[in-house]
Scaffold this motif. Sequence first.
Motif, PDB file in Angstrom:
ATOM      1  N   LEU A  74       4.803 -97.076 -63.980  1.00  0.00           N
ATOM      2  CA  LEU A  74       3.677 -96.113 -64.535  1.00  0.00           C
ATOM      3  C   LEU A  74       2.187 -96.761 -64.522  1.00  0.00           C
ATOM      4  CD1 LEU A  74       4.879 -93.992 -67.390  1.00  0.00           C
ATOM      5  CD2 LEU A  74       4.867 -93.217 -64.964  1.00  0.00           C
TER       6      LEU A  74
ATOM      7  N   LEU B 179       1.421 -97.136 -60.718  1.00  0.00           N
ATOM      8  CA  LEU B 179       1.023 -95.880 -60.304  1.00  0.00           C
ATOM      9  C   LEU B 179      -0.630 -95.748 -60.530  1.00  0.00           C
ATOM     10  CD1 LEU B 179       3.848 -93.496 -61.020  1.00  0.00           C
ATOM     11  CD2 LEU B 179       2.846 -94.031 -58.779  1.00  0.00           C
ATOM     12  N   TRP B 180      -0.962 -95.936 -61.864  1.00  0.00           N
ATOM     13  CA  TRP B 180      -2.263 -95.628 -62.299  1.00  0.00           C
ATOM     14  C   TRP B 180      -3.216 -96.515 -61.635  1.00  0.00           C
ATOM     15  CZ3 TRP B 180      -5.515 -99.188 -65.016  1.00  0.00           C
ATOM     16  CH2 TRP B 180      -6.811 -98.649 -65.249  1.00  0.00           C
TER      17      TRP B 180
ATOM     18  N   PRO C  82      11.116 -88.693 -64.410  1.00  0.00           N
ATOM     19  CA  PRO C  82       9.797 -88.536 -64.297  1.00  0.00           C
ATOM     20  C   PRO C  82       9.205 -89.521 -63.035  1.00  0.00           C
ATOM     21  CG  PRO C  82      10.324 -89.979 -66.233  1.00  0.00           C
ATOM     22  CD  PRO C  82      11.646 -89.372 -65.758  1.00  0.00           C
ATOM     23  N   ILE C  83      10.221 -90.591 -62.854  1.00  0.00           N
ATOM     24  CA  ILE C  83       9.730 -91.525 -61.726  1.00  0.00           C
ATOM     25  C   ILE C  83      10.151 -90.787 -60.338  1.00  0.00           C
ATOM     26  CG2 ILE C  83      10.514 -93.732 -60.602  1.00  0.00           C
ATOM     27  CD1 ILE C  83      11.189 -94.906 -63.053  1.00  0.00           C
TER      28      ILE C  83
ATOM     29  N   LEU D   2       7.140 -88.217 -59.935  1.00  0.00           N
ATOM     30  CA  LEU D   2       5.922 -88.722 -59.611  1.00  0.00           C
ATOM     31  C   LEU D   2       6.222 -89.215 -57.973  1.00  0.00           C
ATOM     32  CD1 LEU D   2       5.249 -91.107 -62.641  1.00  0.00           C
ATOM     33  CD2 LEU D   2       3.818 -88.938 -61.848  1.00  0.00           C
ATOM     34  N   TYR D   3       7.297 -89.760 -57.379  1.00  0.00           N
ATOM     35  CA  TYR D   3       7.521 -90.115 -56.254  1.00  0.00           C
ATOM     36  C   TYR D   3       7.233 -89.041 -55.080  1.00  0.00           C
ATOM     37  CZ  TYR D   3      10.130 -91.445 -52.025  1.00  0.00           C
ATOM     38  OH  TYR D   3      10.319 -91.739 -50.605  1.00  0.00           O
TER      39      TYR D   3
ATOM     40  N   LEU E 131       5.641 -86.025 -55.950  1.00  0.00           N
ATOM     41  CA  LEU E 131       4.206 -85.736 -55.859  1.00  0.00           C
ATOM     42  C   LEU E 131       3.240 -86.947 -55.026  1.00  0.00           C
ATOM     43  CD1 LEU E 131       3.447 -84.876 -59.682  1.00  0.00           C
ATOM     44  CD2 LEU E 131       3.731 -83.296 -57.625  1.00  0.00           C
ATOM     45  N   LEU E 132       3.518 -88.056 -55.099  1.00  0.00           N
ATOM     46  CA  LEU E 132       2.635 -88.855 -54.196  1.00  0.00           C
ATOM     47  C   LEU E 132       3.078 -88.528 -52.654  1.00  0.00           C
ATOM     48  CD1 LEU E 132       3.216 -92.184 -55.871  1.00  0.00           C
ATOM     49  CD2 LEU E 132       1.191 -90.900 -55.761  1.00  0.00           C
TER      50      LEU E 132
END
Length: 401
Positions: A35, A38-39, A355-356, A359-360, A362-363
């Motif tokens: 996380l 990612l930030w 959640p990972i 996020l993957y 979404l990216l």
Amino acid sequence: MLQIILALVLGLFYLFKKEKKEVTVDKTLLFFFILIALWCAVGNWFQVVDLILWLNLGLLFFIFNKFDFHSEVTRNSLILLIIFALFIHLFIPLVFYEFIVNGKFYSWQMNSSSIRILNSVIVPIFWLSFFVKRLNKYINILYPFICYFFGLGLFVDGARSALLSLIIPLVLLFILNQEYRKEVSKTFIWLFFAFITYQSIYYIYNFIHEIERSLNIARYSSSHRSEMWTFMFEQWKKNPLLGTGGGYLAQIQYQYGHHIHNVYLRLVFEWGILGIIALVWLGYHFMRLLKSSVDVVLKMGVLSIAIDAMFSGNFIYPVSQVICVLFIALTFSQMKTQVATNSKYVIKEKYLFLPIFILYCLLVITHLGSDIICVGCGSAEGRAAPFFWEHGGSTKLERVV
């Protein structure tokens, strides 16, 4: 694109599969590390794409590690993988014919980008065949041909990194393990025959054409690796805490290459303190593997991949990424781990994975979605592969007129 699709499909398959496994706090900490990464990646397109590739590797390793490598279906799939890799090498005699008769040396791989892609693929598949040959009679029969043609392909390509990453673990296996000493000796014999064939082809060519052409493997330069490492070190010193950012060489269109050809320096120089933490975490698990009861052949295979990662792009090229992660997952799946269910530092695995994975996705959608669905598009910038798309310096694909 196939690698992205593979991660997405396998990720969805895992989420819908009934799985009640729990994990300890170390994996929870890894989740928070991801996380943070990612930030830190927000705002730089190349760094986001580099992060997508790292997340892709992590997801694939996690899912591959769930496979039952003792099942007949999985084992047969690995056997087919070995056979397909061997089949590709059957083009080499045709290349030798054209080279001797017409003086033209074609790429036997039929590869449009980099010959190093298949070189890095051969490393884990070689060790996979070494491991599987004791379990399958067909691979045992084909093993001399596997050693000969794999070695011949690496010699022809002048793949110094791949050859070094095979020879060092083989020597260690010969010295440290008496059980495999005879098999290692036979392997070296077939590799030696491959070298003799390779050298003879050049000798015949020079004799027929009355010119002197040196062996492709007999070169002593660093192929600009030392220049890239020195350059990246100087750039990293400007911001050692955060690093230069993922995909830095592709971003600046560096003249000698779009990646540093060293995964360890790449993590440190591009990702700063996060890369150092990742290296410490990987080193810890590698030491656990060496101390475990896992078959020593698999350990040497992981060591071989680690050596190749010091000089090549085996964790840059998509196909070599997948094969290397598959082999590493196969190896670590042999380690028996137990989770202390009575510990308060335990969490369900899916709660970390979901959640990972989101996020993957979404990216991928936000940064690569328009490129993936674009029909008839190509790279407008950059030159040779790799970084992500065919020509590694492009930020977006454009429609080819």
